[in-house]
Every structure is written in C-alpha cells, then in structure tokens.
Design a protein around this motif. Structure first.
Motif, PDB file in Angstrom:
ATOM      1  N   GLU A  82     -23.929  10.542  30.130  1.00 36.60           N
ATOM      2  CA  GLU A  82     -24.909  11.554  29.714  1.00 36.60           C
ATOM      3  C   GLU A  82     -26.185  10.879  29.245  1.00 36.60           C
ATOM      4  O   GLU A  82     -27.281  11.291  29.588  1.00 36.60           O
ATOM      5  CB  GLU A  82     -24.353  12.396  28.571  1.00 36.60           C
ATOM      6  CG  GLU A  82     -23.724  13.664  29.006  1.00 36.60           C
ATOM      7  CD  GLU A  82     -23.219  14.465  27.815  1.00 36.60           C
ATOM      8  OE1 GLU A  82     -23.950  14.568  26.804  1.00 36.60           O
ATOM      9  OE2 GLU A  82     -22.099  14.965  27.906  1.00 36.60           O
ATOM     10  N   THR A  83     -26.044   9.825  28.451  1.00 37.39           N
ATOM     11  CA  THR A  83     -27.194   9.105  27.917  1.00 37.39           C
ATOM     12  C   THR A  83     -28.008   8.499  29.057  1.00 37.39           C
ATOM     13  O   THR A  83     -29.228   8.572  29.072  1.00 37.39           O
ATOM     14  CB  THR A  83     -26.743   7.999  26.940  1.00 37.39           C
ATOM     15  OG1 THR A  83     -25.969   8.605  25.920  1.00 37.39           O
ATOM     16  CG2 THR A  83     -27.910   7.281  26.331  1.00 37.39           C
ATOM     17  N   GLU A  84     -27.306   7.886  30.037  1.00 33.55           N
ATOM     18  CA  GLU A  84     -28.006   7.281  31.168  1.00 33.55           C
ATOM     19  C   GLU A  84     -28.733   8.315  32.001  1.00 33.55           C
ATOM     20  O   GLU A  84     -29.818   8.075  32.492  1.00 33.55           O
ATOM     21  CB  GLU A  84     -27.005   6.511  32.048  1.00 33.55           C
ATOM     22  CG  GLU A  84     -26.555   5.215  31.409  1.00 33.55           C
ATOM     23  CD  GLU A  84     -25.427   4.548  32.183  1.00 33.55           C
ATOM     24  OE1 GLU A  84     -25.186   4.921  33.352  1.00 33.55           O
ATOM     25  OE2 GLU A  84     -24.810   3.630  31.617  1.00 33.55           O
ATOM     26  N   ASP A 132     -17.640   9.115  16.963  1.00 32.32           N
ATOM     27  CA  ASP A 132     -17.178  10.165  17.875  1.00 32.32           C
ATOM     28  C   ASP A 132     -18.355  10.582  18.747  1.00 32.32           C
ATOM     29  O   ASP A 132     -19.258  11.280  18.281  1.00 32.32           O
ATOM     30  CB  ASP A 132     -16.669  11.348  17.048  1.00 32.32           C
ATOM     31  CG  ASP A 132     -16.106  12.473  17.895  1.00 32.32           C
ATOM     32  OD1 ASP A 132     -16.400  12.527  19.110  1.00 32.32           O
ATOM     33  OD2 ASP A 132     -15.374  13.307  17.349  1.00 32.32           O
ATOM     34  N   PRO A 133     -18.392  10.129  20.021  1.00 32.98           N
ATOM     35  CA  PRO A 133     -19.558  10.404  20.854  1.00 32.98           C
ATOM     36  C   PRO A 133     -19.738  11.884  21.176  1.00 32.98           C
ATOM     37  O   PRO A 133     -20.855  12.355  21.323  1.00 32.98           O
ATOM     38  CB  PRO A 133     -19.310   9.594  22.123  1.00 32.98           C
ATOM     39  CG  PRO A 133     -17.832   9.406  22.181  1.00 32.98           C
ATOM     40  CD  PRO A 133     -17.366   9.371  20.754  1.00 32.98           C
ATOM     41  N   ALA A 169     -18.019   9.327  29.258  1.00 36.11           N
ATOM     42  CA  ALA A 169     -18.784  10.552  29.513  1.00 36.11           C
ATOM     43  C   ALA A 169     -20.080  10.568  28.700  1.00 36.11           C
ATOM     44  O   ALA A 169     -21.139  10.923  29.210  1.00 36.11           O
ATOM     45  CB  ALA A 169     -17.944  11.781  29.188  1.00 36.11           C
ATOM     46  N   ALA A 170     -19.994  10.147  27.440  1.00 36.40           N
ATOM     47  CA  ALA A 170     -21.188  10.119  26.585  1.00 36.40           C
ATOM     48  C   ALA A 170     -22.198   9.103  27.106  1.00 36.40           C
ATOM     49  O   ALA A 170     -23.408   9.356  27.115  1.00 36.40           O
ATOM     50  CB  ALA A 170     -20.801   9.794  25.144  1.00 36.40           C
TER      51      ALA A 170
END
Length: 119
Positions: free
Chosen positions: A114-116, A67-68, A110-111
């Motif tokens: 965000e990470t990028e 679950d990201p 979306a996760a």
C-alpha cells in the motif's frame, strides 16, 4: 502470558504511526523513567527499521509491535521476568517477536505494498 492492556506502557500513544529506528528504541531504553530497565529492537523487514522491540520494565518485559493495519504500536505479549537471567529474558522476548513476525507477515506485506503504491 496475556496481553495486559491495562498495564501497557503509557508512552505507546506517543510513538509515531510507523516503524521506528533503533536510535528511538535506544532513547526509550535510556529514558529517565525509573520503571524502564532497558529496550532492545528486533530488526524489521526493512533495513534500519524496527517493527518490534522488547521493553524491560521492573516486573515485566513487554514485546511491543507495530500493527501496520491499525498504524499504531501495541503490546503483543508481556511476561514476568522475576528469576530470569538477562539472556533468558532476551531469548523469551525474541521467541515472542519471531512468533509475531510470522503471524503478521501477510499484514506487513500488504501494508508495504500500500505504501509503495501511494508514492
């Protein structure tokens, strides 16, 4: 077929807070735990990463997903495997994993964004 949190595999809390590799799934499947019969990863959205895998245990198979949003692993769905062939069990788990991949697509995108943006 419900999400039986009370019967969730206890090692879930020891998994890292990110998708894992197929090698880790293989280690889980080959562990010394007598209740574990095997594990198989489903390819994730990034090459070399596993975001969902099946965990075949004595009486049930769990489809475990990352679950990201919560940054943790959880049991998506579990099902009883009594009377099922190995291929039927894999097919059912694959259907559930595909269902989860479709439902969670926007969260996973979306996760990843965000990470990028953090790098």
């Amino acid at each position: 077929m419900t999400d039986d949190s009370e019967s969730s595999p206890s090692f879930l809390s020891s998994l890292p807070s990110h998708p894992i590799t197929d090698g880790i799934v293989k280690q889980i499947g080959e562990s010394d735990n007598p209740k574990i019969r095997g594990a198989m990863g489903f390819p994730g959205s990034s090459p070399g990463t596993i975001e969902a895998f099946l965990l075949n245990m004595e009486a049930k198979t769990h489809v475990i997903v990352f679950d990201p949003g919560a940054e943790q692993w959880r049991v998506y769905k579990s099902f009883k495997t009594e009377g099922m062939s190995h291929q039927e069990m894999v097919n059912r788990a694959s259907e559930l994993a595909n269902e989860w991949f479709a439902e969670s697509l926007s969260d996973r995108i979306a996760a990843a964004e965000e990470t990028e943006s953090d790098t």
